[in-house]
Motif scaffolding. Sequence first.
Motif, short mmCIF file in Angstrom:
data_model
loop_
_atom_site.label_atom_id
_atom_site.label_comp_id
_atom_site.label_asym_id
_atom_site.label_seq_id
_atom_site.Cartn_x
_atom_site.Cartn_y
_atom_site.Cartn_z
N ILE A 41 0.85 -1.19 0.00
CA ILE A 41 0.00 0.00 0.00
C ILE A 41 0.89 1.24 0.00
N ASN A 42 0.50 2.23 -0.78
CA ASN A 42 1.23 3.47 -0.90
C ASN A 42 0.58 4.53 -0.01
N PHE A 43 1.39 5.23 0.83
CA PHE A 43 0.90 6.26 1.74
C PHE A 43 1.51 7.61 1.33
N PRO A 44 0.77 8.43 0.55
CA PRO A 44 1.30 9.74 0.13
C PRO A 44 1.09 10.81 1.19
N VAL A 45 2.05 11.73 1.27
CA VAL A 45 1.98 12.92 2.12
C VAL A 45 2.35 14.11 1.25
N ASN A 46 1.45 15.10 1.15
CA ASN A 46 1.68 16.22 0.25
C ASN A 46 1.40 17.55 0.93
N PHE A 47 2.25 18.53 0.63
CA PHE A 47 2.06 19.91 1.08
C PHE A 47 1.87 20.77 -0.15
N ALA A 48 0.80 21.60 -0.15
CA ALA A 48 0.47 22.42 -1.32
C ALA A 48 0.32 23.88 -0.94
N LEU B 271 -2.15 20.62 3.80
CA LEU B 271 -1.42 19.38 4.07
C LEU B 271 -2.41 18.23 3.94
N LEU B 272 -2.09 17.27 3.06
CA LEU B 272 -2.97 16.15 2.81
C LEU B 272 -2.22 14.84 2.96
N VAL B 273 -2.89 13.85 3.54
CA VAL B 273 -2.34 12.50 3.66
C VAL B 273 -3.42 11.52 3.20
N GLY B 274 -3.02 10.29 2.99
CA GLY B 274 -3.98 9.28 2.57
C GLY B 274 -3.30 7.98 2.24
N PHE B 275 -3.97 7.14 1.47
CA PHE B 275 -3.37 5.89 1.01
C PHE B 275 -4.00 5.55 -0.33
N ASN B 276 -3.30 4.74 -1.11
CA ASN B 276 -3.84 4.30 -2.38
C ASN B 276 -3.22 2.97 -2.77
N SER B 277 -3.81 2.35 -3.76
CA SER B 277 -3.31 1.09 -4.30
C SER B 277 -3.59 1.08 -5.79
#
Length: 250
Positions: A222-229, A241-247
């Motif tokens: 599973i991929n856990f992205p963390v992004n600041f915009a 600031l956003l976090v989450g997960f994807n596949s």
Amino acid sequence: MKRFLLSLLVLAMTVISGQAQDLLTKQNGEELQVKVLELTPTEVRYKRTDNPDGPLITVRRSDVFMIRYANGTKEVLGPNQNAPQIIAGSPPAPGPVVPGDEASAYEEVHLNGPRIGFTILSQGVLDKAREGSYLRNLNPFITQFGWQFETRIFRMPNGTAGLLEIVPLIGGLEQGKFIPSINALVGIRGPKGFEFGLGPNLTPVSANVALAIGTSFRSNGINFPVNFAVVPGNGGARFSLLVGFNSRRR
């Protein structure tokens, strides 16, 4: 010239006779028409199809990016020196695709999943938003809930990938507000997961350009992205600031 013509003749006879050919792509992008004879955890052994009676050639597995076998299957090797031995001609092992994945260089990969986070409004942006009656009592701290639609367009041999991301969000629910927004980002992700993106940001209040940076962590496929915009504007800026997960979507 005679040797060149002889090589062409041998290659033509090989094609006419129906002998199977494999395509070996090295990490530097060089492509060779070969017949892979043995694949070990550390080496690849083959003969060139334009010289089938020539010597057995051995290269390091880490120097080979991908082998496309004559039966149509592909095997991406990369620098993994500890990979188990694979029988030539067998299909690649199934598994999740994440940043730094093992899909082929130009195969589109879709990674989708939820996003949560928050946005902080500068005073100028807050004052402009409060001009409307619906957002008159808006606070500068806004929660965000949404979904990420990511398409990996290409992947270079060194792991660098080109991305297209669509991220619709709903903000302000904690204040009893409904503030939709959508971001469309074109970006680049490095071989270690660091990424940068740029694209339009649309809200009911304004249209701006969003700049985003981030990284991704992998755990159990599973991929856990963390992004600041940052979304700059004439009256100020918004910081998210956003976090989450994807596949991978198959």
